[in-house]
Design a protein around this motif. Structure first.
Motif, PDB file in Angstrom:
ATOM      1  N   LYS A 219       0.829  -1.214   0.000  1.00 34.07           N
ATOM      2  CA  LYS A 219       0.000   0.000   0.000  1.00 34.07           C
ATOM      3  C   LYS A 219       0.858   1.256   0.000  1.00 34.07           C
ATOM      4  O   LYS A 219       0.605   2.194  -0.749  1.00 34.07           O
ATOM      5  N   LYS A 220       1.886   1.266   0.846  1.00 37.69           N
ATOM      6  CA  LYS A 220       2.765   2.434   0.927  1.00 37.69           C
ATOM      7  C   LYS A 220       3.545   2.628  -0.372  1.00 37.69           C
ATOM      8  O   LYS A 220       3.755   3.759  -0.817  1.00 37.69           O
ATOM      9  N   LEU A 221       3.974   1.532  -0.973  1.00 37.65           N
ATOM     10  CA  LEU A 221       4.679   1.598  -2.254  1.00 37.65           C
ATOM     11  C   LEU A 221       3.784   2.232  -3.319  1.00 37.65           C
ATOM     12  O   LEU A 221       4.208   3.133  -4.039  1.00 37.65           O
ATOM     13  N   LEU A 222       2.554   1.769  -3.397  1.00 35.39           N
ATOM     14  CA  LEU A 222       1.631   2.302  -4.399  1.00 35.39           C
ATOM     15  C   LEU A 222       1.267   3.759  -4.123  1.00 35.39           C
ATOM     16  O   LEU A 222       1.119   4.554  -5.060  1.00 35.39           O
ATOM     17  N   GLU A 223       1.130   4.112  -2.854  1.00 33.00           N
ATOM     18  CA  GLU A 223       0.865   5.510  -2.505  1.00 33.00           C
ATOM     19  C   GLU A 223       2.023   6.404  -2.921  1.00 33.00           C
ATOM     20  O   GLU A 223       1.818   7.472  -3.505  1.00 33.00           O
ATOM     21  N   GLU A 224       3.243   5.979  -2.626  1.00 31.23           N
ATOM     22  CA  GLU A 224       4.420   6.757  -3.013  1.00 31.23           C
ATOM     23  C   GLU A 224       4.539   6.828  -4.533  1.00 31.23           C
ATOM     24  O   GLU A 224       4.854   7.884  -5.095  1.00 31.23           O
ATOM     25  N   ALA A 225       4.295   5.710  -5.206  1.00 32.70           N
ATOM     26  CA  ALA A 225       4.358   5.694  -6.668  1.00 32.70           C
ATOM     27  C   ALA A 225       3.361   6.688  -7.263  1.00 32.70           C
ATOM     28  O   ALA A 225       3.703   7.449  -8.177  1.00 32.70           O
ATOM     29  N   ALA A 226       2.152   6.689  -6.737  1.00 29.87           N
ATOM     30  CA  ALA A 226       1.129   7.618  -7.232  1.00 29.87           C
ATOM     31  C   ALA A 226       1.549   9.063  -6.997  1.00 29.87           C
ATOM     32  O   ALA A 226       1.304   9.931  -7.851  1.00 29.87           O
ATOM     33  N   SER A 227       2.211   9.316  -5.873  1.00 29.92           N
ATOM     34  CA  SER A 227       2.606  10.691  -5.557  1.00 29.92           C
ATOM     35  C   SER A 227       3.681  11.219  -6.504  1.00 29.92           C
ATOM     36  O   SER A 227       3.848  12.426  -6.646  1.00 29.92           O
ATOM     37  N   ILE A 228       4.423  10.300  -7.163  1.00 27.18           N
ATOM     38  CA  ILE A 228       5.438  10.738  -8.130  1.00 27.18           C
ATOM     39  C   ILE A 228       5.021  10.436  -9.568  1.00 27.18           C
ATOM     40  O   ILE A 228       5.836  10.488 -10.481  1.00 27.18           O
ATOM     41  N   GLY A 229       3.745  10.101  -9.731  1.00 28.24           N
ATOM     42  CA  GLY A 229       3.197   9.951 -11.080  1.00 28.24           C
ATOM     43  C   GLY A 229       3.374   8.600 -11.737  1.00 28.24           C
ATOM     44  O   GLY A 229       3.233   8.478 -12.953  1.00 28.24           O
ATOM     45  N   LEU A 230       3.682   7.565 -10.954  1.00 26.55           N
ATOM     46  CA  LEU A 230       3.800   6.217 -11.514  1.00 26.55           C
ATOM     47  C   LEU A 230       2.481   5.480 -11.326  1.00 26.55           C
ATOM     48  O   LEU A 230       1.889   5.513 -10.252  1.00 26.55           O
TER      49      LEU A 230
END
Length: 121
Positions: free
Chosen positions: A96-107
């Motif tokens: 979940k944290k990985l996906l949240e961080e990815a979304a925050s940088i546009g991935l």
């Protein structure tokens, strides 16, 4: 169960995790007796009450059960229960944290999957 206790978390939690890890590694099998609280206390030079607290966590979770006058044993289905819980914790704490961080940088999810796949090469 010859791991070293650390200062990172409570000793009783480490005792519970060590027993769980031994179950996952098939060192302790279902319906097999686990070390007593006194044996754990002696092995790790800790208070028996601390060892008991770790064991009781696993009893409360249905991982261990007590045979009166004999000791604690690994419950049937304990390994699968531990695996399911740890998978859920892995998802909650890492994925979940990985996906949240990815979304925050546009991935997006597919880009994250590609990155993970490239890491395995």
């Amino acid at each position: 169960m010859n791991e070293i206790l650390t200062q990172e978390k409570s000793i009783y939690l480490q005792i519970a995790e060590m027993i769980e890890t031994d179950i996952l590694r098939d060192i302790l099998l279902e319906e097999e007796r686990v070390p007593s609280t006194n044996e754990l206390a002696k092995l790790y030079a800790i208070n028996p009450a601390t060892a008991a607290k770790g064991v009781n966590i696993l009893v409360d979770e249905g991982i261990l059960y007590k045979k009166r006058g004999i000791g604690m044993f690994v419950a049937e289905g304990a390994k699968e229960n531990i695996l399911n819980r740890r998978r859920n914790e892995f998802f909650d704490h890492y994925v979940k944290k990985l996906l949240e961080e990815a979304a925050s940088i546009g991935l997006d999810k597919n880009e994250v999957i590609k990155l993970i796949q490239s890491a395995n090469q």
